[in-house]
Design a protein around this motif. Structure first.
Motif, short mmCIF file in Angstrom:
data_model
loop_
_atom_site.label_atom_id
_atom_site.label_comp_id
_atom_site.label_asym_id
_atom_site.label_seq_id
_atom_site.Cartn_x
_atom_site.Cartn_y
_atom_site.Cartn_z
N LYS A 61 0.83 -1.20 0.00
CA LYS A 61 0.00 0.00 0.00
C LYS A 61 0.86 1.25 0.00
O LYS A 61 0.59 2.21 -0.72
CB LYS A 61 -0.92 -0.02 1.22
N ARG A 62 1.93 1.26 0.83
CA ARG A 62 2.84 2.41 0.85
C ARG A 62 3.50 2.60 -0.51
O ARG A 62 3.68 3.71 -0.97
CB ARG A 62 3.90 2.22 1.94
N ARG A 63 3.87 1.46 -1.14
CA ARG A 63 4.52 1.54 -2.44
C ARG A 63 3.58 2.15 -3.47
O ARG A 63 3.95 3.01 -4.25
CB ARG A 63 4.94 0.14 -2.89
N SER A 64 2.33 1.69 -3.48
CA SER A 64 1.36 2.21 -4.43
C SER A 64 1.12 3.69 -4.20
O SER A 64 1.02 4.47 -5.16
CB SER A 64 0.05 1.43 -4.31
N ARG A 65 1.03 4.10 -2.94
CA ARG A 65 0.80 5.50 -2.64
C ARG A 65 1.98 6.35 -3.10
O ARG A 65 1.79 7.43 -3.68
CB ARG A 65 0.57 5.69 -1.14
N ALA A 66 3.19 5.90 -2.87
CA ALA A 66 4.38 6.66 -3.24
C ALA A 66 4.45 6.87 -4.75
O ALA A 66 4.73 7.99 -5.21
CB ALA A 66 5.64 5.96 -2.74
N ILE A 67 4.19 5.82 -5.51
CA ILE A 67 4.32 5.96 -6.97
C ILE A 67 3.18 6.79 -7.54
O ILE A 67 3.37 7.53 -8.50
CB ILE A 67 4.39 4.56 -7.64
N ARG A 68 1.99 6.71 -6.92
CA ARG A 68 0.88 7.55 -7.38
C ARG A 68 1.16 9.02 -7.12
O ARG A 68 0.90 9.88 -7.96
CB ARG A 68 -0.42 7.12 -6.70
N ILE A 69 1.70 9.32 -5.94
CA ILE A 69 2.03 10.71 -5.62
C ILE A 69 3.14 11.21 -6.55
O ILE A 69 3.07 12.33 -7.08
CB ILE A 69 2.46 10.84 -4.15
N GLY A 70 4.17 10.39 -6.76
CA GLY A 70 5.26 10.77 -7.66
C GLY A 70 4.76 11.04 -9.07
O GLY A 70 5.16 12.04 -9.70
N PHE A 71 3.86 10.18 -9.56
CA PHE A 71 3.34 10.37 -10.92
C PHE A 71 2.47 11.62 -10.99
O PHE A 71 2.54 12.38 -11.97
CB PHE A 71 2.54 9.14 -11.34
N SER A 72 1.65 11.85 -9.97
CA SER A 72 0.80 13.04 -9.95
C SER A 72 1.65 14.31 -9.94
O SER A 72 1.34 15.30 -10.63
CB SER A 72 -0.12 13.02 -8.73
N LEU A 73 2.73 14.30 -9.16
CA LEU A 73 3.62 15.46 -9.13
C LEU A 73 4.34 15.64 -10.46
O LEU A 73 4.63 16.78 -10.86
CB LEU A 73 4.64 15.30 -7.99
N THR A 74 4.62 14.54 -11.15
CA THR A 74 5.24 14.64 -12.46
C THR A 74 4.30 15.34 -13.44
O THR A 74 4.73 16.17 -14.25
CB THR A 74 5.60 13.24 -13.00
N VAL A 75 3.02 15.00 -13.38
CA VAL A 75 2.02 15.67 -14.22
C VAL A 75 1.97 17.16 -13.90
O VAL A 75 1.96 18.01 -14.80
CB VAL A 75 0.63 15.03 -14.03
N LEU A 76 1.97 17.48 -12.60
CA LEU A 76 1.95 18.90 -12.19
C LEU A 76 3.21 19.62 -12.66
O LEU A 76 3.14 20.74 -13.18
CB LEU A 76 1.81 18.99 -10.68
N GLY A 77 4.36 18.97 -12.47
CA GLY A 77 5.62 19.57 -12.92
C GLY A 77 5.62 19.78 -14.43
O GLY A 77 6.12 20.81 -14.92
N PHE A 78 5.05 18.83 -15.16
CA PHE A 78 4.99 18.97 -16.62
C PHE A 78 4.15 20.18 -17.02
O PHE A 78 4.49 20.91 -17.96
CB PHE A 78 4.41 17.70 -17.25
#
Length: 314
Positions: A61-78
């Motif tokens: 669950k922690r792993r899934s949360r971390a990668i989802r947050i990272g991907f969401s921030l990548t979209v925001l950064g883009f």
């Protein structure tokens, strides 16, 4: 860059959690086997096995949360990245890729865009740390060393061929960057698999949850073909542009030569893998060497070699 940096941290956390997940499963499996052997009845055995495996869930669950947050921030950064690129173009009143700074700004934006779009076809979020890390590195180096104020286009660049030539070039670089990243991961995975096959203690546990080396090689090869097609159009468009600007299709200018060298390297990589059976680590190293030529072309040829293509702006 700040948003990309935070996303990078979450991608690294995801990799750390993957390692912890694998270690937990490896430790839980022997324990479950011992408990099962010690159980007296089928019901007791099943209960003990479930109890031994239970701790793995929070890690996943922690792993899934971390990668989802990272991907969401990548979209925001883009989105911020895209806005900066567009604003540079509006300020210059032209397409924002007339010098090294603007090309780096546009190319890294294209890399992140392709990374995001590819997720609709195949899950490559495990490359998030590499993609965001390289983007941060290139943006930082470019800002410190290659930044120039907005200036008018040189006469040779004032052509619609600038849009065509550079557009296909940045798309090519974007796809070839992903291919390069997959080749790096492939080498790490292949080394890990070789150690496991030889009976040595496992290493790089975070790699256990990623595709195997064969799958990574296949993905790298397929994405490199797309990038190679775009690079071929880059070469063709550049030749047509050269004829319009200088009345010759090819003049053995330094930049022209290196563009052709990159094309030959990737053509060799694709041909060797498809017809000569160059698989595994040799294929990965060919991909890495070809991408190194792209970096050399951008960072060295543009700065230290003079010629008709000396548009670094420095």
């Amino acid at each position: 860059m700040i948003v990309y940096s935070i996303a990078f941290v979450f991608y690294v956390v995801d990799l750390a959690n993957r390692s912890g997940d694998v270690a937990l499963r490896e430790n839980a499996a022997p324990a479950a086997a011992k408990l099962a052997a010690a159980g007296n009845g089928g019901g007791t055995t099943a209960t003990l096995e479930r109890a031994a495996a239970a701790p793995a869930a929070p890690v996943k669950k922690r792993r899934s949360r971390a990668i989802r947050i990272g991907f969401s921030l990548t979209v925001l950064g883009f989105l911020f990245h895209l806005a900066a690129t567009v604003l540079r173009g509006i300020g210059a009143e032209r397409v924002p890729w007339a010098n090294m700074y603007e090309f780096a700004l546009t190319a890294t934006c294209a890399v992140v865009l392709v990374f995001l779009v590819v997720q609709f076809v195949v899950d490559l979020r495990f490359l998030g740390a590499l993609v965001t890390g390289m983007t941060i590195l290139f943006l930082g180096v470019t800002k410190l060393n290659f930044y120039v104020a907005i200036v008018p286009l040189p006469p040779a660049l004032d052509s619609y061929w600038l849009v065509i030539h550079i557009l296909v070039a940045v798309l090519a670089v974007a796809f070839l960057t992903l291919s390069f990243g997959l080749s790096i991961v492939q080498l790490i995975q292949a080394k890990r698999e070789a150690r496991i096959a030889s009976g040595e203690p496992g290493a790089a546990n975070y790699m256990a949850s990623l595709p195997n080396a064969v799958r990574l090689e296949d993905l790298s090869y397929r994405i490199a073909i797309i990038g190679f097609v775009f690079w071929t159009f880059t070469l063709i468009a550049g030749s047509i542009w050269a004829e319009a600007a200088w009345s010759r299709y090819w003049g053995w200018d330094t930049k022209e030569v290196w563009t052709f060298v990159i094309w030959v390297l990737y053509a060799g990589f694709i041909h060797a893998r498809a017809t000569r059976g160059w698989r595994g680590t040799r294929s990965a190293w060919l991909s890495i060497i070809a991408y190194a030529a792209i970096i050399f072309n951008y960072a060295i040829v543009n700065v230290f070699f003079k010629g008709l293509h000396a548009y670094s702006g420095l």
